[in-house]
Design a protein around this motif. Structure first.
Motif, PDB file in Angstrom:
ATOM      1  N   TYR A 171       0.382  63.166   1.792  1.00 57.68           N
ATOM      2  CA  TYR A 171      -0.214  64.073   2.779  1.00 57.68           C
ATOM      3  C   TYR A 171      -1.529  63.517   3.325  1.00 57.68           C
ATOM      4  O   TYR A 171      -1.741  63.484   4.546  1.00 57.68           O
ATOM      5  CB  TYR A 171      -0.447  65.454   2.163  1.00 57.68           C
ATOM      6  CG  TYR A 171      -1.015  66.446   3.152  1.00 57.68           C
ATOM      7  CD1 TYR A 171      -0.188  67.115   4.044  1.00 57.68           C
ATOM      8  CD2 TYR A 171      -2.387  66.698   3.218  1.00 57.68           C
ATOM      9  CE1 TYR A 171      -0.694  68.008   4.975  1.00 57.68           C
ATOM     10  CE2 TYR A 171      -2.903  67.586   4.143  1.00 57.68           C
ATOM     11  CZ  TYR A 171      -2.063  68.241   5.021  1.00 57.68           C
ATOM     12  OH  TYR A 171      -2.579  69.107   5.945  1.00 57.68           O
ATOM     13  N   PHE A 172      -2.419  63.095   2.427  1.00 53.99           N
ATOM     14  CA  PHE A 172      -3.735  62.636   2.863  1.00 53.99           C
ATOM     15  C   PHE A 172      -3.688  61.150   3.233  1.00 53.99           C
ATOM     16  O   PHE A 172      -4.412  60.321   2.683  1.00 53.99           O
ATOM     17  CB  PHE A 172      -4.787  62.912   1.784  1.00 53.99           C
ATOM     18  CG  PHE A 172      -4.987  64.379   1.536  1.00 53.99           C
ATOM     19  CD1 PHE A 172      -5.629  65.178   2.471  1.00 53.99           C
ATOM     20  CD2 PHE A 172      -4.500  64.970   0.379  1.00 53.99           C
ATOM     21  CE1 PHE A 172      -5.794  66.538   2.252  1.00 53.99           C
ATOM     22  CE2 PHE A 172      -4.657  66.330   0.152  1.00 53.99           C
ATOM     23  CZ  PHE A 172      -5.307  67.121   1.096  1.00 53.99           C
ATOM     24  N   ARG A 181      -6.860  58.696   2.929  1.00 52.67           N
ATOM     25  CA  ARG A 181      -8.187  59.223   3.243  1.00 52.67           C
ATOM     26  C   ARG A 181      -9.161  58.944   2.113  1.00 52.67           C
ATOM     27  O   ARG A 181     -10.346  58.729   2.352  1.00 52.67           O
ATOM     28  CB  ARG A 181      -8.091  60.735   3.522  1.00 52.67           C
ATOM     29  CG  ARG A 181      -9.395  61.321   4.045  1.00 52.67           C
ATOM     30  CD  ARG A 181      -9.216  62.741   4.531  1.00 52.67           C
ATOM     31  NE  ARG A 181      -9.168  63.713   3.438  1.00 52.67           N
ATOM     32  CZ  ARG A 181      -9.147  65.041   3.639  1.00 52.67           C
ATOM     33  NH1 ARG A 181      -9.108  65.511   4.880  1.00 52.67           N
ATOM     34  NH2 ARG A 181      -9.111  65.877   2.625  1.00 52.67           N
ATOM     35  N   GLY A 182      -8.668  58.937   0.895  1.00 48.11           N
ATOM     36  CA  GLY A 182      -9.519  58.680  -0.264  1.00 48.11           C
ATOM     37  C   GLY A 182      -8.647  58.293  -1.434  1.00 48.11           C
ATOM     38  O   GLY A 182      -7.669  57.551  -1.278  1.00 48.11           O
ATOM     39  N   ILE A 183      -8.961  58.832  -2.611  1.00 47.46           N
ATOM     40  CA  ILE A 183      -8.177  58.494  -3.804  1.00 47.46           C
ATOM     41  C   ILE A 183      -7.189  59.608  -4.153  1.00 47.46           C
ATOM     42  O   ILE A 183      -6.658  59.654  -5.261  1.00 47.46           O
ATOM     43  CB  ILE A 183      -9.092  58.199  -5.008  1.00 47.46           C
ATOM     44  CG1 ILE A 183      -9.946  59.427  -5.372  1.00 47.46           C
ATOM     45  CG2 ILE A 183      -9.959  56.985  -4.726  1.00 47.46           C
ATOM     46  CD1 ILE A 183     -10.619  59.322  -6.726  1.00 47.46           C
ATOM     47  N   PHE A 247      -8.521  62.091  10.351  1.00 48.41           N
ATOM     48  CA  PHE A 247      -7.449  62.776   9.619  1.00 48.41           C
ATOM     49  C   PHE A 247      -7.453  64.270   9.929  1.00 48.41           C
ATOM     50  O   PHE A 247      -6.409  64.853  10.236  1.00 48.41           O
ATOM     51  CB  PHE A 247      -7.580  62.573   8.111  1.00 48.41           C
ATOM     52  CG  PHE A 247      -6.529  63.342   7.350  1.00 48.41           C
ATOM     53  CD1 PHE A 247      -5.280  62.798   7.153  1.00 48.41           C
ATOM     54  CD2 PHE A 247      -6.788  64.623   6.881  1.00 48.41           C
ATOM     55  CE1 PHE A 247      -4.283  63.518   6.485  1.00 48.41           C
ATOM     56  CE2 PHE A 247      -5.808  65.351   6.218  1.00 48.41           C
ATOM     57  CZ  PHE A 247      -4.545  64.794   6.022  1.00 48.41           C
ATOM     58  N   ASN A 248      -8.627  64.888   9.845  1.00 41.51           N
ATOM     59  CA  ASN A 248      -8.679  66.343   9.994  1.00 41.51           C
ATOM     60  C   ASN A 248      -8.246  66.800  11.383  1.00 41.51           C
ATOM     61  O   ASN A 248      -7.625  67.854  11.533  1.00 41.51           O
ATOM     62  CB  ASN A 248     -10.086  66.854   9.682  1.00 41.51           C
ATOM     63  CG  ASN A 248     -10.320  66.979   8.187  1.00 41.51           C
ATOM     64  OD1 ASN A 248      -9.718  66.261   7.400  1.00 41.51           O
ATOM     65  ND2 ASN A 248     -11.204  67.872   7.795  1.00 41.51           N
ATOM     66  N   LEU A 297      -7.583  51.959  -0.933  1.00 45.03           N
ATOM     67  CA  LEU A 297      -7.157  53.134  -0.173  1.00 45.03           C
ATOM     68  C   LEU A 297      -5.672  53.009   0.132  1.00 45.03           C
ATOM     69  O   LEU A 297      -5.242  52.868   1.283  1.00 45.03           O
ATOM     70  CB  LEU A 297      -7.996  53.275   1.101  1.00 45.03           C
ATOM     71  CG  LEU A 297      -9.489  53.520   0.861  1.00 45.03           C
ATOM     72  CD1 LEU A 297     -10.238  53.635   2.178  1.00 45.03           C
ATOM     73  CD2 LEU A 297      -9.721  54.768   0.004  1.00 45.03           C
ATOM     74  N   LYS A 298      -4.879  53.066  -0.929  1.00 43.91           N
ATOM     75  CA  LYS A 298      -3.442  52.893  -0.859  1.00 43.91           C
ATOM     76  C   LYS A 298      -2.747  54.025  -1.610  1.00 43.91           C
ATOM     77  O   LYS A 298      -3.324  54.646  -2.499  1.00 43.91           O
ATOM     78  CB  LYS A 298      -3.016  51.553  -1.481  1.00 43.91           C
ATOM     79  CG  LYS A 298      -3.735  50.332  -0.907  1.00 43.91           C
ATOM     80  CD  LYS A 298      -3.402  50.114   0.554  1.00 43.91           C
ATOM     81  CE  LYS A 298      -4.101  48.864   1.100  1.00 43.91           C
ATOM     82  NZ  LYS A 298      -3.855  48.708   2.561  1.00 43.91           N
ATOM     83  N   LYS A 299      -1.500  54.263  -1.267  1.00 39.63           N
ATOM     84  CA  LYS A 299      -0.698  55.260  -1.972  1.00 39.63           C
ATOM     85  C   LYS A 299      -0.267  54.740  -3.345  1.00 39.63           C
ATOM     86  O   LYS A 299      -0.184  53.540  -3.577  1.00 39.63           O
ATOM     87  CB  LYS A 299       0.558  55.599  -1.168  1.00 39.63           C
ATOM     88  CG  LYS A 299       0.322  56.281   0.160  1.00 39.63           C
ATOM     89  CD  LYS A 299       1.675  56.610   0.782  1.00 39.63           C
ATOM     90  CE  LYS A 299       1.535  57.247   2.149  1.00 39.63           C
ATOM     91  NZ  LYS A 299       2.859  57.579   2.726  1.00 39.63           N
ATOM     92  N   ASP A 300       0.040  55.699  -4.210  1.00 39.85           N
ATOM     93  CA  ASP A 300       0.746  55.455  -5.466  1.00 39.85           C
ATOM     94  C   ASP A 300      -0.021  54.597  -6.459  1.00 39.85           C
ATOM     95  O   ASP A 300       0.582  53.909  -7.298  1.00 39.85           O
ATOM     96  CB  ASP A 300       2.123  54.815  -5.193  1.00 39.85           C
ATOM     97  CG  ASP A 300       2.975  55.675  -4.283  1.00 39.85           C
ATOM     98  OD1 ASP A 300       2.924  56.923  -4.418  1.00 39.85           O
ATOM     99  OD2 ASP A 300       3.684  55.112  -3.421  1.00 39.85           O
ATOM    100  N   ILE A 301      -1.359  54.612  -6.411  1.00 39.18           N
ATOM    101  CA  ILE A 301      -2.140  53.932  -7.441  1.00 39.18           C
ATOM    102  C   ILE A 301      -2.208  54.831  -8.676  1.00 39.18           C
ATOM    103  O   ILE A 301      -2.467  56.027  -8.583  1.00 39.18           O
ATOM    104  CB  ILE A 301      -3.565  53.625  -6.937  1.00 39.18           C
ATOM    105  CG1 ILE A 301      -3.522  52.595  -5.805  1.00 39.18           C
ATOM    106  CG2 ILE A 301      -4.442  53.109  -8.086  1.00 39.18           C
ATOM    107  CD1 ILE A 301      -4.889  52.271  -5.214  1.00 39.18           C
TER     108      ILE A 301
END
Length: 305
Positions: A171-172, A181-183, A247-248, A297-301
């Motif tokens: 989502y983010f 967007r962040g962690i 993002f927002n 700033l990546k997914k699935d960490i």
């Protein structure tokens, strides 16, 4: 006794009060200003904004409870029959002074619809989550944050954290930048009658998510507010705030829902920072802390590993 919307609204108001008290105490100087507002179509809310504190440069802790005839665009977006709706929640965004203190967002909410004239029954669900947006990603801070959220989730369902963590990563995500967007954190929506748990159990989970917010963020306020920074770090902070704005305004469904239901514009857009920058084709210095943050700033960490 079954959980009803009056009980939920009462708890959301108390949550807003509690979080504001804890943030003011941790900041030491900033105080919340309250605006009471009414929605023309039904309902209203309490917007509370803090500015120019010792630690918090700008932030909002908002409560709302709105109702009325569901707008056509909301009916279509949520795939619902035309009916009356009720929505309530608490929404928070905090932008700190020091770039070493992260931005944080939380939302907990409840939504229900009334039976239709054609006899279709109404529905209800909970949603929400917490996510963290560090200007500089610190792995130990990330581990602490995710461990706190996992503990809350595990108290209710061991499947929640991996499911809701994945949901937050997806989502983010700033698609046009191909970066998160962040962690992340946890994100959930439409926890309702089709779940294996009762309404009371789901509300208990939402309450625990809301209650963990202040202890977690005041931990980061106290831990990081004294860390040194200079002009380079402030300029990076402004760039990261720019990503937050993107993002927002482009992707966030909560912003769109608030505007589409004729919510109070000032309250909806309180999530935006006081200042932000956009630099054309910005490229961080090789091997710098800024470049290292972008790599994370990546997914699935797996922040808990």
């Amino acid at each position: 006794m079954a959980t009803d919307k009056e009980e939920i609204v009462d708890w959301f108001k108390k949550l807003q009060d509690s979080i504001c008290r804890q943030l003011e105490e941790a900041d030491g100087e900033g105080r919340f200003r309250e605006d009471l507002w009414e929605r023309e179509g039904g309902g209203g809310g309490r917007t509370r904004v803090i500015t120019n504190g010792n630690i918090i440069e700008k932030g909002g802790v908002n409560f709302s409870a709105v109702f009325g005839s569901a707008p056509d665009n909301i009916v279509k977006a949520l795939n619902l029959p035309k009916s009356d709706f009720f929505a309530s929640g608490v929404s928070i965004v905090l932008h700190p002074v020091n770039p070493m203190v992260p931005i944080i967002h939380m939302n907990v909410r409840y939504f229900e619809t009334s039976p239709t004239e054609e006899g279709k029954v109404g529905t209800w669900w909970f949603g929400g989550g917490i996510d963290l947006t560090p200007h500089y990603v610190d792995r130990e801070d990330a581990k602490y944050f995710h461990q706190q959220l996992k503990s809350v989730c595990d108290n209710h369902d061991h499947g929640y954290y991996p499911q809701f963590k994945k949901w937050a990563d997806d989502y983010f995500y700033i698609k046009h930048r191909q970066e998160t967007r962040g962690i992340g954190g946890i994100f959930f929506d439409r926890l309702g009658p089709d779940q294996e748990k009762s309404k009371e159990q789901l509300f208990s989970f939402v309450k625990d998510v809301g209650s963990i917010f202040a202890p977690v963020y005041t931990h980061f306020m106290n831990k990081n507010c004294g860390l040194p920074f200079g002009e380079k770090e402030k300029q990076w902070q402004m760039l990261r705030r720019g990503r937050y704005v993107e993002f927002n305004l482009v992707w966030d469904k909560g912003t769109k829902f608030g505007l589409d239901t004729n919510g109070r514009t000032e309250s909806i857009l309180m999530s935006l920072p006081p200042q932000a920058n956009w630099v054309y084709d910005y490229q961080p210095t090789a091997n710098s802390s800024e470049e290292q943050t972008l790599r994370l700033l990546k997914k699935d960490i797996n922040w808990l590993g």
